[in-house]
Design an enzyme around this catalytic site. Structure first.
Site, short mmCIF file in Angstrom:
data_model
loop_
_atom_site.label_atom_id
_atom_site.label_comp_id
_atom_site.label_asym_id
_atom_site.label_seq_id
_atom_site.Cartn_x
_atom_site.Cartn_y
_atom_site.Cartn_z
N GLU A 133 0.85 -1.20 0.00
CA GLU A 133 0.00 0.00 0.00
C GLU A 133 0.88 1.25 0.00
OE1 GLU A 133 -3.40 1.97 2.96
OE2 GLU A 133 -2.98 -0.18 3.03
N GLU A 137 -2.76 10.81 2.88
CA GLU A 137 -3.88 10.91 3.80
C GLU A 137 -3.88 12.27 4.50
OE1 GLU A 137 -3.96 6.27 5.19
OE2 GLU A 137 -2.41 7.57 6.01
#
Length: 212
Positions: A133, A137
């Site tokens: 991943e 964010e």
């Protein structure tokens, strides 16, 4: 396969804080701009793009208590808007993702983050298994910062919080990362701001944006 600019969207923000780390030498990664129309794989000004779908299920499970609804991912007026609402004792967010998986290349998004403490918004790649991943964010309680992170075969702990110098909830900006075999380089508005060079993920992943 190298992919360039991706999408323009509006969605919300993130609440958790990572530790700061010293960046790699960013002079090795000069700023680049990927602005050619043919390089975009999703342009919401033209309506719903081919190859994407909206998640519609029970969501990300405990302890987050948030489902995902395709009704909360709406494309209108040239934007993808993800929304979050409450249904009974749980929250319902949204996730929009590619059917296909993608490997090394440059990926970016034009987005406006929202001020909303406890709500997470992100732009990222994700494999499932093995768990690789790469994340961009936002901290909903402080949208003057963005958090970068990655996982390789389920091992994370690479959080880095970057001070933007502006409020990401007030206007659209471009956030991206260049995924290479030996590094991940994160960009803000075309400028390299952070690089990771250890234990880089290698498994192709789905490209996603979500709000929960």
């Amino acid at each position: 396969m190298r992919m360039r600019r991706i999408l323009a969207l509006l969605f919300a923000a993130l609440l958790f804080c990572g530790c700061n780390r010293q960046s790699a030498d960013l002079s090795l990664y000069p700023a680049e701009h990927y602005t050619k129309a043919e390089d975009k794989i999703a342009d919401f000004s033209q309506g719903e793009p081919f190859g994407f779908w909206a998640r519609n299920d029970r969501g990300n499970g405990p302890p987050f208590n948030c489902a995902f609804s395709r009704e909360n991912a709406v494309i209108a007026d040239g934007l993808l808007t993800l929304t979050l609402n409450q249904s009974g004792d749980r929250y319902v967010g949204a996730e929009y993702r590619t059917w296909s998986t993608y490997s090394y290349g440059f990926y970016s998004v034009r987005m406006k983050a929202a001020k909303c403490s406890g709500v997470i918004s992100s732009f990222f790649t994700y494999t499932g298994w093995p768990w690789d991943e790469i994340d961009i964010e936002f901290l909903g309680n402080d949208t003057t910062k963005v958090q970068f992170n990655y996982y390789t075969n389920g091992i994370g702990g690479h959080e880095y919080v970057y001070d933007l110098g502006f409020d990401a909830s007030e206007d659209f900006h471009e956030y991206g990362f260049d995924w290479r075999k030996d590094a991940i380089v994160w960009y803000v508005d075309g400028k390299a701001v952070y690089a990771a060079t250890e234990n880089i993920p290698s498994t192709p992943g789905h490209l996603m944006v979500n709000l929960w």
